[in-house]
Design a protein around this motif. Structure first.
Motif, PDB file in Angstrom:
ATOM      1  N   GLU A 136       0.665  -1.081   0.040  1.00 37.46           N
ATOM      2  CA  GLU A 136       0.059   0.041  -0.009  1.00 37.46           C
ATOM      3  C   GLU A 136       0.795   1.350   0.045  1.00 37.46           C
ATOM      4  O   GLU A 136       0.491   2.300  -0.562  1.00 37.46           O
ATOM      5  CB  GLU A 136      -0.816  -0.012   1.187  1.00 37.46           C
ATOM      6  CG  GLU A 136      -1.882  -1.049   1.227  1.00 37.46           C
ATOM      7  CD  GLU A 136      -2.803  -1.091  -0.006  1.00 37.46           C
ATOM      8  OE1 GLU A 136      -3.253  -0.231  -0.604  1.00 37.46           O
ATOM      9  OE2 GLU A 136      -3.449  -2.151  -0.403  1.00 37.46           O
ATOM     10  N   ASP A 137       2.193   1.401   0.576  1.00 35.20           N
ATOM     11  CA  ASP A 137       2.859   2.442   0.254  1.00 35.20           C
ATOM     12  C   ASP A 137       3.897   2.464  -0.762  1.00 35.20           C
ATOM     13  O   ASP A 137       5.120   2.962  -0.568  1.00 35.20           O
ATOM     14  CB  ASP A 137       3.736   2.341   1.862  1.00 35.20           C
ATOM     15  CG  ASP A 137       4.794   1.151   1.925  1.00 35.20           C
ATOM     16  OD1 ASP A 137       4.280   0.092   1.345  1.00 35.20           O
ATOM     17  OD2 ASP A 137       5.554   1.172   2.907  1.00 35.20           O
ATOM     18  N   LEU A 138       3.531   2.022  -1.706  1.00 38.80           N
ATOM     19  CA  LEU A 138       4.233   2.029  -3.002  1.00 38.80           C
ATOM     20  C   LEU A 138       4.773   3.296  -3.460  1.00 38.80           C
ATOM     21  O   LEU A 138       5.678   3.542  -3.949  1.00 38.80           O
ATOM     22  CB  LEU A 138       3.554   1.112  -4.070  1.00 38.80           C
ATOM     23  CG  LEU A 138       4.251   1.321  -5.314  1.00 38.80           C
ATOM     24  CD1 LEU A 138       5.314   0.340  -5.142  1.00 38.80           C
ATOM     25  CD2 LEU A 138       3.281   0.697  -6.532  1.00 38.80           C
ATOM     26  N   LEU A 139       3.967   4.379  -3.245  1.00 34.47           N
ATOM     27  CA  LEU A 139       4.217   5.845  -3.682  1.00 34.47           C
ATOM     28  C   LEU A 139       4.837   6.530  -2.569  1.00 34.47           C
ATOM     29  O   LEU A 139       4.934   7.712  -2.758  1.00 34.47           O
ATOM     30  CB  LEU A 139       3.043   6.352  -4.061  1.00 34.47           C
ATOM     31  CG  LEU A 139       1.805   5.878  -5.226  1.00 34.47           C
ATOM     32  CD1 LEU A 139       0.922   6.426  -5.486  1.00 34.47           C
ATOM     33  CD2 LEU A 139       2.982   5.473  -6.461  1.00 34.47           C
ATOM     34  N   GLN A 157      11.159   8.293  -8.823  1.00 32.24           N
ATOM     35  CA  GLN A 157      10.612   9.234  -8.662  1.00 32.24           C
ATOM     36  C   GLN A 157      10.159  10.132  -9.723  1.00 32.24           C
ATOM     37  O   GLN A 157       8.953  10.764  -9.555  1.00 32.24           O
ATOM     38  CB  GLN A 157      11.865  10.288  -8.081  1.00 32.24           C
ATOM     39  CG  GLN A 157      12.166   9.784  -6.702  1.00 32.24           C
ATOM     40  CD  GLN A 157      13.610  10.706  -6.417  1.00 32.24           C
ATOM     41  OE1 GLN A 157      14.741  10.838  -7.278  1.00 32.24           O
ATOM     42  NE2 GLN A 157      13.690  11.191  -5.096  1.00 32.24           N
ATOM     43  N   ALA A 158      10.334   9.947 -10.775  1.00 31.36           N
ATOM     44  CA  ALA A 158       9.791  10.513 -12.198  1.00 31.36           C
ATOM     45  C   ALA A 158       8.318  10.121 -12.220  1.00 31.36           C
ATOM     46  O   ALA A 158       7.314  10.577 -12.647  1.00 31.36           O
ATOM     47  CB  ALA A 158      10.445  10.156 -13.298  1.00 31.36           C
ATOM     48  N   GLY A 159       8.056   8.744 -11.944  1.00 31.96           N
ATOM     49  CA  GLY A 159       6.873   8.169 -11.911  1.00 31.96           C
ATOM     50  C   GLY A 159       5.802   8.631 -10.940  1.00 31.96           C
ATOM     51  O   GLY A 159       4.774   8.858 -11.195  1.00 31.96           O
ATOM     52  N   VAL A 160       6.417   8.764  -9.663  1.00 31.99           N
ATOM     53  CA  VAL A 160       5.632   9.364  -8.532  1.00 31.99           C
ATOM     54  C   VAL A 160       5.082  10.648  -8.955  1.00 31.99           C
ATOM     55  O   VAL A 160       4.066  10.999  -8.627  1.00 31.99           O
ATOM     56  CB  VAL A 160       6.326   9.315  -7.422  1.00 31.99           C
ATOM     57  CG1 VAL A 160       5.654  10.060  -6.212  1.00 31.99           C
ATOM     58  CG2 VAL A 160       6.431   7.900  -6.748  1.00 31.99           C
ATOM     59  N   ASP A 182      -0.554   5.201 -19.920  1.00 36.61           N
ATOM     60  CA  ASP A 182       0.146   5.164 -20.926  1.00 36.61           C
ATOM     61  C   ASP A 182       0.630   6.628 -21.111  1.00 36.61           C
ATOM     62  O   ASP A 182       1.965   6.759 -21.130  1.00 36.61           O
ATOM     63  CB  ASP A 182      -0.732   5.417 -22.208  1.00 36.61           C
ATOM     64  CG  ASP A 182      -1.304   4.023 -22.659  1.00 36.61           C
ATOM     65  OD1 ASP A 182      -0.800   2.997 -22.288  1.00 36.61           O
ATOM     66  OD2 ASP A 182      -2.351   3.857 -23.301  1.00 36.61           O
ATOM     67  N   ALA A 183       0.157   7.599 -20.650  1.00 38.88           N
ATOM     68  CA  ALA A 183       0.993   9.183 -20.449  1.00 38.88           C
ATOM     69  C   ALA A 183       1.866   8.944 -19.261  1.00 38.88           C
ATOM     70  O   ALA A 183       3.162   9.437 -19.302  1.00 38.88           O
ATOM     71  CB  ALA A 183      -0.323  10.006 -19.919  1.00 38.88           C
ATOM     72  N   VAL A 184       1.757   8.226 -18.120  1.00 30.41           N
ATOM     73  CA  VAL A 184       2.730   8.027 -16.915  1.00 30.41           C
ATOM     74  C   VAL A 184       4.135   7.191 -17.575  1.00 30.41           C
ATOM     75  O   VAL A 184       5.101   7.685 -17.243  1.00 30.41           O
ATOM     76  CB  VAL A 184       1.961   7.411 -15.771  1.00 30.41           C
ATOM     77  CG1 VAL A 184       3.228   7.009 -14.843  1.00 30.41           C
ATOM     78  CG2 VAL A 184       1.135   8.464 -15.301  1.00 30.41           C
ATOM     79  N   LYS A 185       3.430   6.317 -18.133  1.00 27.29           N
ATOM     80  CA  LYS A 185       4.660   5.380 -18.932  1.00 27.29           C
ATOM     81  C   LYS A 185       5.530   6.200 -19.862  1.00 27.29           C
ATOM     82  O   LYS A 185       6.844   5.919 -19.861  1.00 27.29           O
ATOM     83  CB  LYS A 185       4.154   4.140 -19.485  1.00 27.29           C
ATOM     84  CG  LYS A 185       5.310   3.178 -19.863  1.00 27.29           C
ATOM     85  CD  LYS A 185       4.482   1.951 -20.788  1.00 27.29           C
ATOM     86  CE  LYS A 185       5.472   0.810 -20.824  1.00 27.29           C
ATOM     87  NZ  LYS A 185       6.602   1.326 -21.731  1.00 27.29           N
TER      88      LYS A 185
END
Length: 300
Positions: A136-139, A157-160, A182-185
């Motif tokens: 649950e604390d993935l982010l 960090q870029a994904g977060v 898709d935008a996040v990727k």
């Protein structure tokens, strides 16, 4: 009668019978350097050899007087390497100095990249352990220990950051759609490309040393051999002792070029393999990260 080892005159003569004391020089006119008396007649070959050995113009033996400074300088010679260095021409020195600079740059790149890759690999392993253990604390992995040398951590960090723009993880946040994922990727992939460029930075200097070192050395050798033959042609003296030192010194430039290229080749192949492994790890992590986000925060 022999003069200078060659027979110039011959006449029949009987050897006088010697009786009593032998007196040398009685009634002679001129100067005598040496007189030898033998009980047997000497052959023509023996007389020619004796003439060749003696005198300032002797063919078999020669002497050379050198000063104390020349003798000391000769004693300071360090074998064959000293002979090669002594006979280096100006153009060969220029090529060898350039190759020396290239070797220093290549060695610096290899050491710097080895340390960078080693730190990145160590931090990647530490971060992956935390990432795969998170649920649950993935982010929230960036709130604890940081991994400044890990490319995977920077991709995370870029994904977060992209997910934070979409309020992912908040109570009232809508689930992520396929277009949002898709935008996040795409954003994380852009950072992946930047990290790959950072890992491969300055590797071109090694390729320059690998491909340019032997050619520079060959250039120095060719020019050195040309100068050596030109000097021989100008002097008109075709002598092995005159040719060998110049050619050997010219070949030293080729040795220097290979001495730059061979270590750079080994270092480049080693670093390229390590960087390729890191790039593969980053590509796998991007897919793993997006998959985990889609499972936890995607639309169902």
């Amino acid at each position: 009668l022999f003069v200078g080892g060659a027979e110039v005159a011959k006449a029949p003569a009987a050897l006088p019978t010697l009786g009593g004391a032998l007196q040398l020089g009685e009634g002679s006119r001129g100067l005598a350097d040496e007189l030898q008396i033998a009980t047997v007649a000497r052959s023509d070959v023996w007389l020619a050899l004796a003439a060749a050995i003696q005198g300032g113009e002797g063919k078999l033996l020669s002497s050379l007087r050198e000063s104390a400074g020349e003798a000391a300088a000769e004693g300071e010679e360090h074998g064959y390497i000293g002979v090669l260095v002594k006979n280096l021409t100006v153009d060969a020195w220029v090529v060898i100095i350039i190759l020396g600079v290239m070797f220093v740059v290549a060695a610096w790149v290899m050491v710097d990249k080895s340390l960078l890759v080693g730190r990145a690999d160590k931090d990647n392993r530490q971060f992956l352990q935390r990432f795969r253990a998170a649920n649950e604390d993935l982010l929230k992995l960036d709130t604890g220990a940081i991994h400044p040398n890990s490319p995977l951590y920077r991709l995370y960090q870029a994904g977060v950051r992209e997910l934070a723009k979409r309020r992912v993880g908040q109570a009232d946040a809508p689930p992520l759609s396929g277009a949002s994922l898709d935008a996040v990727k795409a954003a994380v992939d852009a950072d992946f490309v930047r990290e790959s460029h950072k890992l491969n930075a300055k590797m071109v200097l090694l390729t320059i040393a690998i491909s340019g070192g032997p050619f520079l050395g060959l250039l120095g050798t060719v020019v050195g051999v040309m100068i050596t033959f030109a000097a021989i042609a100008a002097a008109g003296d075709v002598n092995v002792n005159a040719i060998a030192p110049g050619i050997a010194a010219a070949l030293l430039a080729t040795v220097a070029g290979l001495g730059v290229a061979i270590p750079a080749l080994f270092g480049y192949n080693y670093l390229a393999a390590r960087i390729k492994n890191l790039s593969s790890d980053m590509q796998i992590f991007v897919d793993e990260f997006i998959t985990r986000v889609a499972e936890l925060y995607g639309a169902r």
